[in-house]
Each structure stands twice: as C-alpha cells, then as structure tokens.
Design an enzyme around this catalytic site. Structure first.
Site, PDB file in Angstrom:
ATOM      1  N   HIS A 156       0.832  -1.216   0.000  1.00 56.37           N
ATOM      2  CA  HIS A 156       0.000   0.000   0.000  1.00 56.37           C
ATOM      3  C   HIS A 156       0.861   1.259   0.000  1.00 56.37           C
ATOM      4  O   HIS A 156       0.413   2.311   0.461  1.00 56.37           O
ATOM      5  CB  HIS A 156      -0.955   0.037   1.206  1.00 56.37           C
ATOM      6  N   GLU A 290       9.922   8.282 -16.901  1.00 54.66           N
ATOM      7  CA  GLU A 290       8.519   8.709 -17.024  1.00 54.66           C
ATOM      8  C   GLU A 290       7.951   8.314 -18.381  1.00 54.66           C
ATOM      9  O   GLU A 290       6.788   7.927 -18.503  1.00 54.66           O
ATOM     10  CB  GLU A 290       8.416  10.231 -16.829  1.00 54.66           C
TER      11      GLU A 290
END
Ligand code: ARG
Length: 455
Positions: A156, A290
C-alpha cells in the site's frame, strides 16, 4: 496506384482512394522479409518445375540488386504502390523482364503478408529475448552487490517489513523470466509457414510449401489455407506478451522514479540519464523513466486495437487485417526501446545504502517480527497481533521504540517478552530471521543470486 493488377477496371484508381488503401507507409520494415520470402518462393517454383533455371537466375539477380539498392536507401515505397508485395513484384519485373511475371505463381498477397508478418514477429521475439536477457543481467549485477542492503519493503506504499534490496531486484528478474517464457511460447505458434495457402483455398499448381518453410527456418507448415491466410492470433499473442512485459517495465520505472525523489532518496540516476528544467536550474528529472511509464499506454492501446480489428471478421482475408500493422509495429518498438531505457537505468543507478538503512530502521517495521517472537513462545498469532498493535500504538503516540523501552514496560503488553527481544530489534536481524522458502533472508537471496547467474 499499382497498375499490375487493374486490368479488370475501366477507370484508373482514384488518387485519394489509392493512397487511403495503400500500406506503403508501414510496409517499409517488411521489405527484407518480403524479399526473403519471395526468394524462397522462387526457389520452390524452380524445384517443382514452374520456373526454368534461367528464369530463376534472372529473378535472383533482380533480388540481389533490389536488396543492395534498398539497403543503400535508393528504393522507396510510396503510396503509388498499394503495398510492399506489389512494389517488389514491380521492381523484379522491371529488372528481370518476362521471368518477373512468373514470380507470383501459386501465391497471393494474402499468404504473402501472413508470411512477412510471421517473419517479422519471429525476429522481434528474438530481439526482445536478447534485450530481456541484458536487463536481467543488469539486475543480477546490482543484486550481487546488495544481498545485505536492508531497506523497507512496502505494501500500500506504506512501510511494511524490512527486506534486502537484492530481493526486490530478483523479484523483477523473475517477472522478466516469465515475460521471456511467454514470448518463447508464442514463438512456437508464430513459426509456422503460411505460404502456399494462396488467397484462401490453395492452388491447382504443384507447389511444395514445405520447401519454402524449410528455406525460411520455419518449424512447420500450415494445415488449413483459410486459417493460414486470415488468422492473426500469432500477432495478437505477441502484442499481449509485449503488453505484460511493458507493464513490468513501467512498474520498475515508477519504482525508480519514486526512489529517486528527495522524499525517498534511495537511489540517484546518473546525470547522463537525467533531463533538466528550462526554468529551474537545479532540476534532475527522470524523464527517461517517465516516458517508459507513459508509453506503456501505447502498448496497451495496441492490444485493444488488434483485438478490436479482428473481433467481428468473417472468414478469409479482409483488408481490415492491414490495419493491425501500426499497433503491432508500435508495440514492438516501444517494448524494445523501453527495455533499453530500463537496462540503462538499472546499470547506472547509484544506490544510497544509508538512506535505505535509515528508513528500514523505523521500529514500526519490526511489529510482525515481535508478533512472531510471541508465536515462537506459544502465543496464538491473533493474540500476539493485538498485543504488538497496542505496543506499536504506544510507541507511535510517544515517538519512541520498543528498543528504548525497559523490559518490564514491554511485558505490560505481553508477559511472554523476554530479554532476547532486544536482539531482534534491528532490520538486519529481521531479515536474517526469515526462514521460509523464497523469503528475503540474505543468505537465501545470495544463493538465489548465484543460482540465477549460473542459469
Ligand atoms: N497490404 C495488404 C495487407 O497488409 C496485403 C494483402 C492484400 N490482399 C488483398 N487481397 N487486398 O494486409
């Protein structure tokens, strides 16, 4: 406008319609495959007596010139050519005269394009395999250096338990091994020769598809001419395998981007792989990574596109199939370039062990170890879980750690705690205590690095 096959018509082709229908723009990369396929086809025609020795010689010498001129950039496909097949046939006919007019004997552009695409996909699979191997090699080289480098493991995106960095690197190595396996598996089905299927029904001429298949290194020959000329599942499988591969690369990219932030500070990319800002002079941006992340959308889109193109096709070749080329080629290009980008990043990245150690020293990460310590002493896991949860809440609220608390105070949370608790309260002890197979235990991880390197 290919005049080669317009005798049926009274009108010349409409220029817009001709350009719209043409696949010349995307076919450039198929030229070498079309030439190789046509060479094998011509040799087979000679072997079964459909060409004379002199005709084959003339055709071969035409191929030689075309190949030379193509490599030298002296020939081009234009939208005046409907596609690569008609362009090559036109070139051969211009050079070989009457013999050229026999080249298309016993074949159709339908089995031809299936052949070209299979040869192309086979090459792409082999290239991706090599590139995956190079990335795995880079991951292993880093893993060898970091079998003892502790860092927080996350779930998480919240700190969870200490791990060693090599364990994460090997996780990526495993995922890439499956990507390579999927490509290997797809290759078996790609490597079946469709030439000889004709337009859809085969031919009355005495062709021998096996000869073509053998000359081109195929493992087998099609068994059904409709299936061979019109199905593209082999290409879809490839794009699907590429999409999963690309997804793994995107996840690695995202992780390195995150780790390279000031907030994490776990790694730094070398200057050579960074871009800067036109306004902010200090910036070291990971644009390379990216773009791997963003280009993943193209491969996923390619998969949706190729599935969408075939989903409602009736049997037999339909021109729709031509439209699979841009997504197919695009997916292959993106995956190949992304593998190279991630390999550069994995090789070049500088690891900040101190920052990783500092983050891993967060005492909250040891909660599970404390609960398991209680289980070793006979406490039921759920009970231990509750006791340690209360202890961790206490520590979090007072900004302290179990290591800083006297034993008597720790025993108020669980009377079973003994002095040995203080020996396990480091991230190094935490990873060393792991003993289950496939865990982050450093000795196990080191053995896996060694074993994987030998494979
Ligand atoms: N350019 C076509 C393609 O890429 C080749 C096959 C055309 N066949 C036909 N019957 N129109 O799929």
């Amino acid at each position: 406008m290919s005049r080669l096959i317009r005798e049926r018509f009274r009108q010349r082709a409409d220029p817009f319609a001709a350009a719209f229908v043409s696949s010349a723009a995307e076919d450039a990369r198929l030229v070498p495959y079309d030439l190789a396929g046509s060479r094998a086809h011509a040799a087979m025609l000679r072997a079964v007596g459909l060409l004379t020795a002199a005709e084959l010689r003339a055709i071969r010498s035409a191929f030689d010139s075309i190949e030379r001129e193509w490599r030298a950039g002296k020939r081009r496909l234009t939208t005046a050519d409907e596609d690569v097949h008609l362009a090559v046939e036109r070139w051969v006919t211009e050079l070989a005269g009457a013999a050229g007019a026999k080249l298309h004997t016993g074949r159709s552009r339908n089995d031809q394009v299936a052949l070209d695409l299979r040869l192309y996909v086979r090459d792409q699979i082999d290239a991706l395999h090599a590139a995956i191997g190079a990335l795995q090699h880079a991951l292993l080289a880093q893993a060898r250096k970091h079998t003892e480098t502790v860092m927080p493991g996350y779930t998480h995106l919240q700190r969870a338990q200490p791990i060693v960095l090599a364990h994460q690197l090997l996780a990526w190595h495993d995922a890439l091994a499956r990507d390579a396996e999927r490509l290997t598996d797809a290759r078996r089905r790609v490597n079946i020769c469709p030439l000889g299927a004709g337009a859809l029904a085969g031919t009355s001429l005495p062709i021998q598809p096996r000869l073509v298949a053998k000359a081109l290194g195929f493992d087998g020959v099609f068994t059904n001419s409709i299936d061979a000329s019109a199905d593209r599942d082999f290409a879809i499988e490839f794009v699907s395998a590429a999409a999963l591969l690309q997804t793994h690369l995107s996840q690695i990219a995202e992780t390195l981007i995150l780790w390279a932030t000031a907030e994490f500070g776990f790694v730094a990319l070398p200057d050579a792989l960074c871009t800067s800002s036109s306004m902010m002079p200090q910036k070291r941006n990971p644009d390379l990574l990216e773009l791997v992340r963003a280009k993943t959308a193209r491969v996923n889109a390619a998969l949706v596109a190729v599935l969408g193109i075939v989903k409602a096709l009736p049997p037999g070749y339909q021109r729709d199939l031509q439209e699979m080329k841009p997504p197919l080629f695009g997916a292959a290009d993106v995956a190949a370039a992304s593998l190279q980008a991630i390999t550069l990043a994995v090789k070049g990245v500088r690891v900040n062990k101190e920052a990783m150690r500092r983050a891993a020293a967060d005492p909250q990460l040891l909660a599970t170890d404390l609960a398991e310590l209680l289980v070793h002493k006979g406490v039921a896991f759920r009970t231990a879980h509750g006791a340690v949860a209360r202890l961790m809440r206490h520590c979090a609220e007072r900004n302290t750690s179990p290591a800083a608390m006297p034993l008597a105070q720790l025993r108020r949370f669980a009377p079973q705690f003994g002095p040995e608790i203080f020996r396990i309260l480091t991230p190094e002890a935490s990873v060393r205590r792991k003993r289950s197979p496939g865990s982050t235990n450093p000795a196990q991880v080191a053995r896996r690095v060694a074993r994987t390197a030998r494979k």
